[in-house]
Every structure is written in structure tokens, then in C-alpha cells.
Design a protein around this motif. Structure first.
Motif, PDB file in Angstrom:
ATOM      1  N   ARG A   6       0.758  -1.302   0.350  1.00  0.00           N
ATOM      2  CA  ARG A   6       0.041   0.280   0.198  1.00  0.00           C
ATOM      3  C   ARG A   6       0.416   1.275   0.160  1.00  0.00           C
ATOM      4  N   LYS A   7       2.550   1.485  -0.123  1.00  0.00           N
ATOM      5  CA  LYS A   7       2.755   2.387  -0.635  1.00  0.00           C
ATOM      6  C   LYS A   7       3.672   2.236  -1.852  1.00  0.00           C
ATOM      7  N   GLY A   8       3.195   1.818  -2.619  1.00  0.00           N
ATOM      8  CA  GLY A   8       3.366   1.332  -4.095  1.00  0.00           C
ATOM      9  C   GLY A   8       4.176   0.371  -4.263  1.00  0.00           C
ATOM     10  N   GLY A   9       5.204  -0.405  -3.619  1.00  0.00           N
ATOM     11  CA  GLY A   9       6.055  -1.669  -3.560  1.00  0.00           C
ATOM     12  C   GLY A   9       5.325  -3.213  -3.253  1.00  0.00           C
ATOM     13  N   LEU A  10       6.240  -3.781  -3.215  1.00  0.00           N
ATOM     14  CA  LEU A  10       5.847  -5.415  -2.812  1.00  0.00           C
ATOM     15  C   LEU A  10       5.612  -5.522  -1.335  1.00  0.00           C
ATOM     16  N   VAL A  11       5.802  -6.408  -0.818  1.00  0.00           N
ATOM     17  CA  VAL A  11       6.195  -6.757   0.218  1.00  0.00           C
ATOM     18  C   VAL A  11       6.835  -8.373   0.449  1.00  0.00           C
ATOM     19  N   SER A  12       8.198  -7.760   0.787  1.00  0.00           N
ATOM     20  CA  SER A  12       8.977  -9.527   0.788  1.00  0.00           C
ATOM     21  C   SER A  12       8.288 -10.620   1.269  1.00  0.00           C
ATOM     22  N   PRO A  13       8.404 -11.297   1.120  1.00  0.00           N
ATOM     23  CA  PRO A  13       7.858 -13.098   1.683  1.00  0.00           C
ATOM     24  C   PRO A  13       7.893 -13.206   3.016  1.00  0.00           C
ATOM     25  N   ASP A  14       9.519 -12.469   3.780  1.00  0.00           N
ATOM     26  CA  ASP A  14       9.713 -12.599   5.020  1.00  0.00           C
ATOM     27  C   ASP A  14       8.685 -12.086   5.921  1.00  0.00           C
TER      28      ASP A  14
ATOM     29  N   GLU B 263       7.207  -3.796  -8.795  1.00  0.00           N
ATOM     30  CA  GLU B 263       9.132  -4.060  -8.256  1.00  0.00           C
ATOM     31  C   GLU B 263       9.939  -2.585  -8.298  1.00  0.00           C
ATOM     32  N   GLN B 264       9.598  -1.504  -8.771  1.00  0.00           N
ATOM     33  CA  GLN B 264      10.083  -0.662  -8.575  1.00  0.00           C
ATOM     34  C   GLN B 264      10.157   0.283  -7.295  1.00  0.00           C
ATOM     35  N   GLY B 265       8.640   0.240  -6.549  1.00  0.00           N
ATOM     36  CA  GLY B 265       8.307   0.849  -5.772  1.00  0.00           C
ATOM     37  C   GLY B 265       7.188   2.408  -6.282  1.00  0.00           C
ATOM     38  N   ALA B 266       6.846   2.000  -6.907  1.00  0.00           N
ATOM     39  CA  ALA B 266       6.246   3.519  -8.186  1.00  0.00           C
ATOM     40  C   ALA B 266       4.925   2.425  -8.259  1.00  0.00           C
ATOM     41  N   GLY B 267       4.297   1.192  -7.820  1.00  0.00           N
ATOM     42  CA  GLY B 267       3.185   0.758  -8.553  1.00  0.00           C
ATOM     43  C   GLY B 267       2.115   1.357  -7.910  1.00  0.00           C
TER      44      GLY B 267
ATOM     45  N   SER C 243      -6.920  -0.968  -3.953  1.00  0.00           N
ATOM     46  CA  SER C 243      -7.336  -1.319  -6.020  1.00  0.00           C
ATOM     47  C   SER C 243      -7.689  -0.343  -6.652  1.00  0.00           C
ATOM     48  N   GLY C 244      -8.272   0.910  -5.826  1.00  0.00           N
ATOM     49  CA  GLY C 244      -9.153   1.651  -7.233  1.00  0.00           C
ATOM     50  C   GLY C 244      -7.933   2.070  -7.588  1.00  0.00           C
ATOM     51  N   GLU C 245      -6.590   2.285  -7.209  1.00  0.00           N
ATOM     52  CA  GLU C 245      -5.321   2.607  -8.312  1.00  0.00           C
ATOM     53  C   GLU C 245      -5.272   2.166  -9.273  1.00  0.00           C
ATOM     54  N   PHE C 246      -5.057   0.614  -9.111  1.00  0.00           N
ATOM     55  CA  PHE C 246      -4.140  -0.797  -9.588  1.00  0.00           C
ATOM     56  C   PHE C 246      -5.009  -0.356 -10.426  1.00  0.00           C
ATOM     57  N   ILE C 247      -6.986  -0.342 -10.517  1.00  0.00           N
ATOM     58  CA  ILE C 247      -7.480   0.108 -12.004  1.00  0.00           C
ATOM     59  C   ILE C 247      -7.631   0.578 -12.081  1.00  0.00           C
ATOM     60  N   SER C 248      -7.591   2.039 -12.322  1.00  0.00           N
ATOM     61  CA  SER C 248      -6.671   2.646 -12.789  1.00  0.00           C
ATOM     62  C   SER C 248      -5.523   3.026 -13.634  1.00  0.00           C
ATOM     63  N   LEU C 249      -4.854   2.626 -13.423  1.00  0.00           N
ATOM     64  CA  LEU C 249      -3.385   2.003 -13.718  1.00  0.00           C
ATOM     65  C   LEU C 249      -3.875   1.464 -14.849  1.00  0.00           C
ATOM     66  N   LEU C 250      -4.242   0.234 -14.851  1.00  0.00           N
ATOM     67  CA  LEU C 250      -5.095  -0.979 -16.337  1.00  0.00           C
ATOM     68  C   LEU C 250      -5.186  -0.495 -16.696  1.00  0.00           C
ATOM     69  N   VAL C 251      -5.924   0.203 -16.254  1.00  0.00           N
ATOM     70  CA  VAL C 251      -6.977   1.088 -17.468  1.00  0.00           C
ATOM     71  C   VAL C 251      -5.987   2.333 -18.237  1.00  0.00           C
TER      72      VAL C 251
END
Length: 323
Positions: free
Chosen positions: A16-24, A130-134, A138-146
């Protein structure tokens, strides 16, 4: 080259900060701090079995996520949104008009997307994460995909415009079979993409008018911009169609002009040789009483007379500006 392999299930946890959570760190994260994204290949039996075990996805949503063919649509209930979108197929060895179907089941903390082929728009989102700029929500995900889908379609139509410009520049020296093969291909591509972009525009309009709690005002503003872009793309499709029709008519007009020019030349030649043919036919009759049979210079006189007639006809046609 072939399309990239699409694994059955890809699961990512967004911080929720634009990046991914590490598996650990996944086990240490509290509820609500992460956004889970599952990307599945709907042709895989593994993905089908996994989706069947997801209690929050009802039968209607499962059917849409796993269906072989879908038209763009938007559907919303209190707890989730369901969307079907289309993007141009830019994979190597594929036809762009063979559009890729992307289905989305979205809640505030979970995203399930399904596809059967590699999508560059999905890859763009993964790379941004992966670059921390994602996307952060959920709404931002839809917006970015469109947005990514619209950009890919826009790039494709820019290529179509370049191809049309090339055809207009090389119209004179292009053969009939080559021209019709290329122009038919462009018209088929435009018609196929329009078939999906029109309902996709309607689906985005419904999304923009929705009152989903996990789509912010900023996300809706971005979706509105992308909706305007899809509207312009549909107008570009109509412009492309009109340009191909005009190009086809111009090509047919050039062919007709060339044929008429050749027929006109043949008509001039026929008009010149018509009286000469009459004279030669008349003097060639094998009957008694023809003048000049005993005259040694009769052939020369007849030839000179024919030349005079031909020159006189040419002068008359020139005076009339017939050539």
C-alpha cells in the motif's frame, strides 16, 4: 517467436505504498496493511481449482473469470467489483487485433485478475510495483491498468497512421494485389478493435459513475481522462476507416484514369487509321476498272494521299484540343 508463458497463478502482496511486501515480512503484517493480488491463467486447471476454493468469489464471478470469451463489462455489488477489459495483443508473432481479455474481481483488500496470455499492461504494473512506484489501493490498480491499456491501443493506432501515410506516399507504384492486401488488413484490424473498444468505453463510463468506497476521487479523475482517451481512440478508428475508404477510392480513380488514357490513345489511333483502312480496302479490291493499274507511280500517289489524310486528321485533333 511465441508469446511468453503464462504461469497458472501469480500471487503478490502490495504494501500500500507502491511496492511489494517481501515474503519474509508477510506473516508480520497486520490485516489491512497489505493488498493481495492474484493473477491467474484461466485456461489452467490448477487456477480453476484454486478459484473454486476461494469462498468470497461467487459462481457468477467465477464463470466470468474463467469464461473463454467475454465482452468488456462492468458489474458491482456491495462487497466487490467485476470488470472485463480488452487490450491489443502486442506479443511477438501475434495479431494486435486478436485482443487479450483481462478480467478483474476486486475488493478493498484483494484483486484477482485472469488472463490466458501475456499482457504487457499487466507486466507494466508488476514492474512498477517492483520499483516501488506501483498502485497503493484497489482503485489505483484499476486506474493504472486502464491507463496502460489505453496507451497500448494508442501506440497501435499510431502505427496504423504511419502505415496509412506510407501507403499514400507509395500509392502510384503499388500493385493492385499488394494494395488490396494491405488496405484490407488495416480495415479488418480497425473493425475488430472497434468491436471491443465500444463496449469497453461503456464499461468505463459505468465505472466512472459508480460509487465504490475503495475508488477515490483522484482515481475517478484518472479514469475519466482514460475514458476521454478511449473516446478519442474510437474517433480515430472512424478516421482510419474513412482514410482507408478515401485511399481505396483514390487508387481506383488512378486505375480508371490510366485505363481511360490508354483507351483514349487507342481511340485516336483508330480514328486516324479508319479512313486509311477504307482507302487501302477499296484500292485492294481485285476487280476490273480500278484506276492506276497501268500507272507506274500510282502506289506512290496513294501513299502520299494517305499520309496527307493522316497529317490532316492529326492537325484537326490538335486544333480541337483532343490530345
Amino acid at each position: 517467436m511465441t508469446e511468453k508463458y503464462h504461469p497458472p497463478i501469480i500471487s503478490l502482496h502490495l504494501n500500500r505504498k507502491g511496492g511489494l511486501v517481501s515474503p519474509d515480512s508477510i506473516d508480520t503484517m497486520q490485516s489491512g496493511e497489505t493488498l493481495t493480488w492474484h493473477h491467474i491463467n484461466y485456461t489452467s486447471q490448477i487456477a480453476k481449482d484454486w478459484l473454486d476454493q476461494e469462498p468470497r468469489v461467487n459462481e457468477v464471478a467465477q464463470d466470468i473469470l474463467l469464461r473463454a470469451e467475454t465482452r468488456p463489462r462492468f458489474y458491482m455489488e456491495d462487497s466487490f467489483m467485476l470488470m472485463c477489459l480488452r487490450g491489443v495483443n502486442l506479443n511477438p508473432g501475434s495479431q494486435p487485433e486478436d485482443m487479450i481479455s483481462i478480467r478483474l474481481w476486486i475488493t478493498e483488500d484483494t484483486i484477482i485478475s485472469s488472463c490466458n496470455r501475456h499482457s504487457w499492461s499487466i507486466s507494466d504494473i508488476k514492474q512498477a510495483l517492483e520499483q516501488g512506484a506501483g498502485p497503493k489501493t484497489s482503485g489505483e490498480f484499476i486506474s493504472l491498468l486502464v491507463e496502460r491499456l489505453a496507451i497500448r491501443v494508442e501506440e497501435f493506432f499510431e502505427e496504423i497512421d504511419v502505415n496509412l501515410d506510407k501507403q499514400e506516399d507509395t500509392l502510384v507504384g503499388m500493385g493492385f494485389d499488394e494494395f488490396y492486401a494491405q488496405i484490407s488488413h488495416l480495415r479488418r484490424q480497425s473493425a475488430t478493435i472497434k468491436r471491443y473498444l465500444t463496449p469497453q468505453k461503456d464499461a468505463l463510463e459505468k465505472l466512472y459513475r459508480s460509487q465504490s468506497p475503495f475508488i477515490t476521487r483522484q482515481d475517478l479523475d484518472n479514469i475519466r481522462d482514460d475514458l476521454d482517451k478511449f473516446t478519442r481512440l474510437l474517433e480515430d478508428i472512424e478516421l482510419t476507416r474513412e482514410r482507408t475508404i478515401v485511399l481505396q477510392e483514390e487508387y481506383l480513380a488512378r486505375i480508371a484514369h490510366q485505363q481511360n488514357s490508354r483507351l483514349y490513345v487507342l481511340a485516336i489511333i483508330s480514328a486516324i487509321f479508319l479512313p486509311l483502312t477504307f482507302l487501302t480496302g477499296m484500292f485492294g479490291m481485285n476487280v476490273a476498272g480500278l484506276p492506276g493499274l497501268e500507272q507506274e507511280n500510282a502506289f506512290i500517289y496513294v501513299s502520299i494521299f494517305c499520309i496527307v489524310i493522316a497529317v490532316a486528321l492529326l492537325a484537326w485533333f490538335k486544333y480541337k484540343k483532343w490530345y
